[in-house]
Write an enzyme that holds these catalytic residues in place. Structure first.
Site, PDB file in Angstrom:
ATOM      1  CG  HIS A  15      -0.257  -0.209   2.783  1.00 36.21           C
ATOM      2  ND1 HIS A  15      -0.035   1.036   3.555  1.00 36.21           N
ATOM      3  CD2 HIS A  15       0.684  -1.443   3.538  1.00 36.21           C
ATOM      4  CE1 HIS A  15       0.445   0.542   3.887  1.00 36.21           C
ATOM      5  NE2 HIS A  15       0.329  -0.044   4.433  1.00 36.21           N
ATOM      6  CG  LEU A  16      -0.186   6.452  -0.283  1.00 37.70           C
ATOM      7  CD1 LEU A  16       1.278   6.435  -1.765  1.00 37.70           C
ATOM      8  CD2 LEU A  16      -0.207   7.677   0.413  1.00 37.70           C
TER       9      LEU A  16
END
Length: 87
Positions: A15-16
């Site tokens: 994810h980010l």
């Protein structure tokens, strides 16, 4: 060109935050750094490309480094992934 398969260990996948850490690590090298997942090739130096790959925990990717510092880049990225990319 050097390649190695590695399993993503982060509980939430790429994810980010871990994608950003992976990109930051990759950008330290001059080599072209990509990874293949489910038949798609992504640029490890682009956060959007990494996020777009939708890599989850337990997925296996194949990292490819090509250039003058390819061995060093591969070793560094494998180490970062295996350490959990900050998680």
């Amino acid at each position: 060109m050097v390649k190695q398969r590695v399993t993503i260990k982060n509980p939430t996948g790429l994810h980010l935050r871990p994608a950003g850490i992976l990109c930051k690590e990759a950008m330290q090298f001059k080599s072209l750094i990509t990874f293949e997942f489910e038949g798609n090739v992504s640029n490890a130096k682009s956060v959007l490309s990494v996020l777009g790959a939708c890599v989850k925990c337990g997925d296996e990717i194949e990292l490819t480094c090509e250039g003058e510092d390819e061995d060093e880049a591969l070793k560094s990225l494998i180490g970062a992934i295996e350490s959990g990319l900050g998680e």
